[in-house]
Design an enzyme around this catalytic site. Sequence first.
Site, mmCIF file in Angstrom:
data_model
loop_
_atom_site.group_PDB
_atom_site.id
_atom_site.type_symbol
_atom_site.label_atom_id
_atom_site.label_comp_id
_atom_site.label_asym_id
_atom_site.label_seq_id
_atom_site.Cartn_x
_atom_site.Cartn_y
_atom_site.Cartn_z
ATOM 1 C CB SER A 178 -0.878 0.034 1.265
ATOM 2 O OG SER A 178 -1.650 -1.115 1.374
ATOM 3 C CG HIS A 235 -5.069 -1.444 4.983
ATOM 4 N ND1 HIS A 235 -5.839 -2.370 4.326
ATOM 5 C CD2 HIS A 235 -4.532 -0.656 4.017
ATOM 6 C CE1 HIS A 235 -5.763 -2.158 3.005
ATOM 7 N NE2 HIS A 235 -4.976 -1.120 2.791
#
Lengths: 475, 475, 475, 475
Positions: free
Chosen positions: C319, C408
Amino acid sequence: MNEHRNSGLWDRAVRNLRGAWDKIARSDSELLPTSLSPELSDADRVKLVGQMQACLEGRGGEVSARARAAALGHAYLALNDRGRRRFMETMANEFGPERGAVDAAVEALRGAADDEARQLAEKDLKAALVAPRVRLLTQFNGLPEGVKFLVDRRAELLAYAHESTALKELEQDLKSLLASWFDVGFLELRQITWQAPAALLEKLAAYEAVHAITGWEDLKHRLAPDRRCFAYFHPRMPDEPLIFVWVALVDGIAGNIQELLDAKALLVDAEAADSAVFYSISNAQTGLRGINFGDFLIKRVVDSLCKELPALKTFATLSPIPGFRKWLTETEEAEGSLLTDAEAQSLEDALGHSGLSGLSEILSDRGWRNNEILVEAAKQPLMRLCAHYLLEERRPGGTTLDSVAHFHLSNGARMDRLNWLADTSRNGIEQSAGLMMNYRYRLGDIEKNHEAYRGGGEITASSAVRGLLKVKDRQ
Amino acid sequence: MNEHRNSGLWDRAVRNLRGAWDKIARSDSELLPTSLSPELSDADRVKLVGQMQACLEGRGGEVSARARAAALGHAYLALNDRGRRRFMETMANEFGPERGAVDAAVEALRGAADDEARQLAEKDLKAALVAPRVRLLTQFNGLPEGVKFLVDRRAELLAYAHESTALKELEQDLKSLLASWFDVGFLELRQITWQAPAALLEKLAAYEAVHAITGWEDLKHRLAPDRRCFAYFHPRMPDEPLIFVWVALVDGIAGNIQELLDAKALLVDAEAADSAVFYSISNAQTGLRGINFGDFLIKRVVDSLCKELPALKTFATLSPIPGFRKWLTETEEAEGSLLTDAEAQSLEDALGHSGLSGLSEILSDRGWRNNEILVEAAKQPLMRLCAHYLLEERRPGGTTLDSVAHFHLSNGARMDRLNWLADTSRNGIEQSAGLMMNYRYRLGDIEKNHEAYRGGGEITASSAVRGLLKVKDRQ
Amino acid sequence: MNEHRNSGLWDRAVRNLRGAWDKIARSDSELLPTSLSPELSDADRVKLVGQMQACLEGRGGEVSARARAAALGHAYLALNDRGRRRFMETMANEFGPERGAVDAAVEALRGAADDEARQLAEKDLKAALVAPRVRLLTQFNGLPEGVKFLVDRRAELLAYAHESTALKELEQDLKSLLASWFDVGFLELRQITWQAPAALLEKLAAYEAVHAITGWEDLKHRLAPDRRCFAYFHPRMPDEPLIFVWVALVDGIAGNIQELLDAKALLVDAEAADSAVFYSISNAQTGLRGINFGDFLIKRVVDSLCKELPALKTFATLSPIPGFRKWLTETEEAEGSLLTDAEAQSLEDALGHSGLSGLSEILSDRGWRNNEILVEAAKQPLMRLCAHYLLEERRPGGTTLDSVAHFHLSNGARMDRLNWLADTSRNGIEQSAGLMMNYRYRLGDIEKNHEAYRGGGEITASSAVRGLLKVKDRQ
Amino acid sequence: MNEHRNSGLWDRAVRNLRGAWDKIARSDSELLPTSLSPELSDADRVKLVGQMQACLEGRGGEVSARARAAALGHAYLALNDRGRRRFMETMANEFGPERGAVDAAVEALRGAADDEARQLAEKDLKAALVAPRVRLLTQFNGLPEGVKFLVDRRAELLAYAHESTALKELEQDLKSLLASWFDVGFLELRQITWQAPAALLEKLAAYEAVHAITGWEDLKHRLAPDRRCFAYFHPRMPDEPLIFVWVALVDGIAGNIQELLDAKALLVDAEAADSAVFYSISNAQTGLRGINFGDFLIKRVVDSLCKELPALKTFATLSPIPGFRKWLTETEEAEGSLLTDAEAQSLEDALGHSGLSGLSEILSDRGWRNNEILVEAAKQPLMRLCAHYLLEERRPGGTTLDSVAHFHLSNGARMDRLNWLADTSRNGIEQSAGLMMNYRYRLGDIEKNHEAYRGGGEITASSAVRGLLKVKDRQ
């Protein structure tokens, strides 16, 4: 339209077929008049021949030829039985292989000077041997329901093809064509559940050949969560099963068909069951007789069940022995009683009189099953003689006499267990004297069993089954 | 796995195929070792023959035979070009028709005493003429992608089958098998839209044979709301188009392909368009060469469009004339200039010099199209000679010389309009001198046109096209 | 129709929409004239209000009301930007909750004598608080593409809803409606492959928000056999992905996005891969902003992959850290250099000059990455400060500053590894200084991590990530 | 597993549901113990409340919350009737709107200083008025069969919700939720044929509410080629019809239900039929009571039939008058005989005695229909009084007394023809005195009729129906 609502005539397929074909046929101008006389008069027969010739010549191109085929099919469906037969005879007699062309090709082959010439001659000969009617028949395949139309025509033909050489040839041409189209590689295996179309389930009930389905409730029970049904389909006949099999998931191999079909029985937990019992296999299409899918069906279903239910360990059938009773009767008629003295004694004791002529005498009185002592006395000789019938009686080529036994032995199964009072339905008693066999399919042994049977007629059977033969000696 | 992400090798079908077949093959114990030498050494060839024989004998039953076929296919895919060819030669040489059986059947036929005897002999002969390898080939059809496998084998074979009689026979056996499976009646017509799978559209772009597709944008434009694409598919090759056609919906028959393919052109309102122009038809499978679907495709698409868009009145193609330029060059080489004096004069004026040897001389200089006066002068002779080429030049049997013209005339179309500067792509100039023909399909005339052409070689053409021939005289 | 073929305007959905709605609307007599002025003149606005009222009153029955909704939608699509905004303002201002009814219900509630009276009053109040326009909006849902229509309207509204209280209310009404319809329970998870419709793949490319897709080849590579793509769909928007995720199957968690996207990389054997790396998640519908599916998507995809590929052991993302660079710049601007002395020294050595104001200075010169020594020197401070940014910088409520990290961590992932030079694209450098984080999803820890973060802002991170913080002290 | 094969318990849905939910629930560690006491003991009730709270707080994230919902549902299904009711009471009493929050929001609203403050306060109030249990209920929607689970819960609740305010509120919450999910725009209209799954057809037979289906043969007749059946479905309940309608295609509007249902009647050619008669509409889901689809169903089916069968000119129902007999009895009880003297005289003549108290007296003796003279004499007064009942008897708001009449009049139909001896089944006599009404749907008049009825209670009826009223005067 004057069909009765409940006449069965409204079957969608038939009506749609005629409607659709009529439409295709009408798209072309000079096609067959649809007003043939129902019996196909001689004059109409002449018209028919002309139309078939036009079809074969591809007059107006291939697309037109298909329209002509539709017109022919449409005309056929409007004929009565006699007319239909005359239609078939016309095809048989007028559109067979051309003898002159065959003979010429034969001579060319015999005179072929080298390989290349021979190849050409063989090619020509092969072409000459194909009857023109085969092309005609092929042209039906693209019509809606056209493949089913041809399958049904063969079913009709089978009834009277033996009456002439030409009809037999036509029937064989049709068989070859269908065999090539219905090669198992083109078929699709589908699981049938209670979610299947009612129209399809209705057909299963109609086509069931082993244990009759008594109604929708019975059908639903055979599709319960601990049951499975699989069928083969052809992509061009998606609504018509070709062959189907019913499976029960059970603990331990089932040995009694009434218990299996009992709607009051407890449900088995499918995921925990250790055995799959194939208790009925039916061919659905008479028109495909002689084209075999049963071997593939069983093995593909075994594969499919293995994947779905890893707890399954045993795959076996619960099968009738349809020729046993007939063999017993005929043999006793020819050779007299097959009973040992001890067996005869027990039976006579149970009957309360002497002078018994054989087992057939007992079985012919339907009341025997109500006499418990008699039933007990009959068990040993019936089991022994059935084992003898299955294991020792052979056709000239060495194959077993019983058709169902032959089917499973050819497929590589072994005889596992013979079951006493396993099918007490009227049919079960009349054909199999109430006995049923479990044929067992073990993946690792199938090839070996198959080769042993096919090659030398060797039958694989459990020691329990073989042991039944020896009972006699022990007496 | 060491394939490169962009190597093209990751094509799912190929990899899955080998995976799936390996699995089927492994399910059986004594199958072909998968470690054949890539070139198929002599020792491996012997193993192969043994395996093929086992397959043919159905050793272990039909299900095992199919597993063996999978092993054979798996082994084949691992061979290199030389090995593959040796594989094919093995099939061709070792598994052809048995000469002895054929000869015996021939003698039996000659000696047949009556109809029944003759029928039996014919049946035997027909069976003897079928090479055992046909059965082998058939066994592939049930494997995943098995039908495509066979289609691809024929595509390979076509490249070298002419080298031996046996290979040619094998190729013909394969063709017969495929022709029976790919009978148009089994095919499915599908419309392809921008909603189709990317994997399928990618294949259309790869297979397009007439007007190359330059990329995804081009593809999308050819699937715009005023365009249509249709393809035939086989149920056992659902992801592989067999033949496909591109159609433009326009007002008035289109006469210029660049305008049609121009991504900047305005959209036409499909529901109001009066004409459907078939501007490209491509066969996608080399392995099906000689098995014709084009005729059916066009007519089924016309049917389908009629239903969807009732405003459509005219159905025509916009087709290349692929043999024109070659014919022109060869004829001028052989016979000298085909120009009239007046035509020659105009052209020489435009060129600014005399001594012109013929039209080929002009066309061979790619710059000619930049000279407007020259282009103007070339129009009449090129149109005239093209009309002559299409209408008057014939093969021995009376069919027209041009393959595309032959295809459409056979299908019952008529020549409607010859278009000047209609395809100015490099390919269009090189093959067709930039000309394109509209073949027109009128449902009512198709049969008549077809019969006229097939029977006596009569070509149906508009007076405009025929008129081009007479231009010369008027000079 | 005068749209250009390549204008993008021919998008089927849009045109069909207007066509279909026009048809529905025309089925009714007195519906909205479709000839509104593009800017929605005052006179037209009056007509519009009348039509909306008729719709709300259900004049002519509910079916007619839906036809009126179609007419309204049709009219809306024909407006220009200004007209559309006036349309929305009309809905916002004229069809909000009726203040009088709300106030009356409030008073009734306050005066409720017992439970039953209170229940009735609450019910009335709840009803009064629902703006009539909500019913209007609801009526679009049954139109073809009606749900997408509403999603797109909210996307438009979001751009200017902040400008007035009434518009904001309308936007919130629309959000509530969509949130109820797009509850995750109604959504369908689908895997997207190269077999997906081209029209759908085209949308994925357009909607991809993290790592831009450069064309069809790139798209195909992202759908290679060692890649997976999953998306959520709504039954009423079957062609529109709502959110989608790209996954790479690899050996060991991938730490570099360019390597992952490299079309020349070798293929990984998917069945043997031990890790699944989620390298991009994109929301596709602006109009659904604030309605969250990402959490469900990741976990359902993990479930699905576990079943398909049992060899997978690790699930992690790769990410971006999109807020890092901005935070760094702003912090250095506000507080001066964040470098330790040793870090500053190394960097100045590498630059060959002193007086460095901070890391931002280095990053602002795009050439820094060509200086290997500089890159080496920058590694420690950038990794350290990024760890600090992610772990220590918080919003008032205790949540982390970085939006992706927050997403997340809220989902229960932990920070596993910070990767150096992991995204060297222009965007990667500009937002994340080239760094990328692997967030790891361990099924057993998700709940615990989630609770720790949600409850007390505690961030779960590997010792390696935490260790980066301490680097400074070791200097 | 100890369910009986024929117990009806093996219904796949129920068993799968519990299996699937158990699996989802088990995926999480600390979920509800599945071993609740069947009656939900007080201790278990406490556990339950805790679990519901955990669900509402989204403890462990939204995905975990859904797993908790599965555990709750699983636990619910294991309870007995008493336990289930206690479960519902728990939801009703513990998870209603928080009174404090509502009151606070009310005060904030009253004190709002400006528009913005008011908007915020309204938003807060709206949120406070939503009971937390609504969120709980919503979480079921994503479970397999979760939507059907909620529909069934409402069906149960409807039976006892009137017993407490809190239960009534819970039932209303559930209704609102379902009304939003089952908005007609989300539903799918499907035609049901004999090709439909047996499992679905079985449900139609079970749910049929107007003319009972006697078995599979009856079902098949109602799906004959001259019949149609349509149903609405929800995407999340694809196997469950919501409402369905049976249509007969006939020549001229049918006026007798027994003739229509007669399996021996001749088939009508559907393509030539001029009328479509809607002879039965049934709601299938008690749990959706009060959420109306019937209006949409009829009009969408009319649309669909118009497209399929352009020869259809007339659309009408053949409907019972279910309240007539009850009204007649009660009115005669209250007011004495409603007969004219002439009518009474005819009836007494037919009976052979005088002193008749009214029509009810006659109808109460089931033998009346065997007396032909009596039947003849009863016709006029019954028709007249039925017309009066339908046209003149109103509820306070002006709507007609009869529920079926109210339904069709609201939809914009008109009363076309009252049919004598039109339903002679026991039910038909008992409710409707054997009479049936044809309500006719004319597309052009629907809006007008609807408005006339809704607005001023004006009933549109044919002069034939109106004429029945005046018969009395003519005596």
